[in-house]
Design a protein around this motif. Structure first.
Motif, PDB file in Angstrom:
ATOM      1  N   ILE A 104       0.843  -1.207   0.000  1.00 15.59           N
ATOM      2  CA  ILE A 104       0.000   0.000   0.000  1.00 15.59           C
ATOM      3  C   ILE A 104       0.873   1.250   0.000  1.00 15.59           C
ATOM      4  N   ARG A 105       1.889   1.266   0.847  1.00 16.93           N
ATOM      5  CA  ARG A 105       2.748   2.451   0.955  1.00 16.93           C
ATOM      6  C   ARG A 105       3.508   2.693  -0.348  1.00 16.93           C
ATOM      7  N   GLU A 106       4.039   1.624  -0.944  1.00 16.88           N
ATOM      8  CA  GLU A 106       4.758   1.786  -2.214  1.00 16.88           C
ATOM      9  C   GLU A 106       3.828   2.268  -3.315  1.00 16.88           C
ATOM     10  N   TRP A 107       2.616   1.751  -3.323  1.00 21.45           N
ATOM     11  CA  TRP A 107       1.641   2.134  -4.355  1.00 21.45           C
ATOM     12  C   TRP A 107       1.298   3.625  -4.261  1.00 21.45           C
ATOM     13  N   THR A 108       1.033   4.096  -3.035  1.00 19.47           N
ATOM     14  CA  THR A 108       0.646   5.501  -2.886  1.00 19.47           C
ATOM     15  C   THR A 108       1.834   6.430  -3.138  1.00 19.47           C
ATOM     16  N   ARG A 109       3.046   5.988  -2.778  1.00 18.02           N
ATOM     17  CA  ARG A 109       4.217   6.818  -3.098  1.00 18.02           C
ATOM     18  C   ARG A 109       4.390   6.923  -4.608  1.00 18.02           C
ATOM     19  N   ALA A 110       4.263   5.812  -5.296  1.00 23.97           N
ATOM     20  CA  ALA A 110       4.474   5.803  -6.751  1.00 23.97           C
ATOM     21  C   ALA A 110       3.428   6.630  -7.485  1.00 23.97           C
ATOM     22  N   THR A 111       2.194   6.647  -6.948  1.00 25.77           N
ATOM     23  CA  THR A 111       1.104   7.359  -7.627  1.00 25.77           C
ATOM     24  C   THR A 111       0.872   8.748  -7.035  1.00 25.77           C
ATOM     25  N   HIS A 112       1.811   9.193  -6.189  1.00 25.12           N
ATOM     26  CA  HIS A 112       1.730  10.525  -5.558  1.00 25.12           C
ATOM     27  C   HIS A 112       0.392  10.728  -4.860  1.00 25.12           C
TER      28      HIS A 112
END
Length: 293
Positions: A63-71
């Motif tokens: 979840i954290r990686e996904w939200t970082r990648a998608t700003h």
């Protein structure tokens, strides 16, 4: 399978799908294709598809990686809350038993302390609170073998036996409904099952325990699809091969309460229930005698 039997698992599936749909929305808003996001995160493309279509549950780090990648870091806390709610509803055995069987038994003791009315239906096994140590050992051994768990069977059996002390508390009430099949299935050595049947007769005479047996000749109003436990009006526990479903939605509790009442209504109690148990014990004892001749 009829919808009234799958409410819990359907809600879990819907929750996983909803989480996946939200992840897809964040990806498309950020302008990524699935393959582009996979490359950016160094994930296999199939993982993106599985997460977005509810076929795989993400981890906190996913979840954290996904939200970082998608700003979309502002969405992280809400997504994690959704994930943790899903994990409570659908707890995979490999995760909750990773340190052994005893911690799960200890967790159940904590719930036992909070609960005043226990209602349990079992179609295939003897309920844990009514098991002998030998029967419990056979059940735990199966779980260890099937799920490749750490072997803490002695501690697990001891903790399960300690749980049974609650049966003697006058402020607690217990209503168990078992099928005749649960008493006849050969899930342990015959000698162990004979002891287990004798224990059921003893427990059935406790003043705060109501034990019902549904004989083979009984006409059912509700199909005995699977076992489940009702803890007051607070939660329903359903165990599958892969996971434990922990259901707390009011409509799910009402559904399982109604199912329990319909199953309990066709069960035999008191002397009639003990007659069924004793007949099964006599049949089994005759077989043991024949085998020893």
């Amino acid at each position: 399978m009829p919808p009234n039997n799958t409410s819990g698992s359907s809600n879990v599936h819907e929750a996983r799908n909803a989480l996946g749909k939200r992840l897809r929305e964040l990806r498309t808003t950020a302008g990524f294709t699935g393959r582009e996001l996979a490359e950016f995160l160094s994930w296999p493309p199939s993982k993106i598809s599985k997460l977005e279509n509810g076929r795989q549950t993400p981890t906190d780090e996913d979840i954290r990686e996904w939200t970082r990648a998608t700003h979309s870091e502002a969405e992280t806390d809400a997504l994690l809350a959704s994930l943790h709610t899903l994990e409570v509803q659908h707890a995979e055995w490999q995760r909750i038993l990773r340190t052994g069987l005893k911690p799960r038994q200890q967790e159940l003791i904590e719930w036992d302390q909070k609960t005043r009315l226990f209602r349990a239906f079992e179609a295939t096994v003897i309920p844990g609170l009514l098991q002998t140590a030998e029967y419990a050992r056979a059940r735990f051994a199966e779980g260890i073998r099937r799920l490749k768990l750490p072997n803490d069977i002695n501690d697990a059996v001891a903790t399960r036996m300690r749980r049974q002390e609650i049966l003697y508390r006058p402020d607690k009430r217990f209503h168990f409904v078992l099928t005749e099949a649960a008493l006849r299935f050969r899930l342990c050595p015959s000698e162990v099952m004979l002891g287990q049947l004798d224990r059921l007769v003893s427990f059935s005479q406790l003043p705060n325990v109501r034990l019902g047996i549904i004989g083979f000749k009984t006409q059912y109003a509700t199909s005995p699809w699977h076992g489940f436990w009702l803890y007051d009006e607070e939660r329903v526990l359903v165990e599958t091969f892969s996971a434990a479903l922990d259901l707390r939605q009011p409509q799910e509790i009402e559904l399982y309460s109604n199912a329990f009442e319909q199953l309990a209504a066709v069960a035999s109690y008191g002397r009639s229930a003990r007659t069924i148990i004793n007949q099964i014990a006599d049949d089994l004892a005759a077989e043991v005698t024949e085998d020893s001749d």
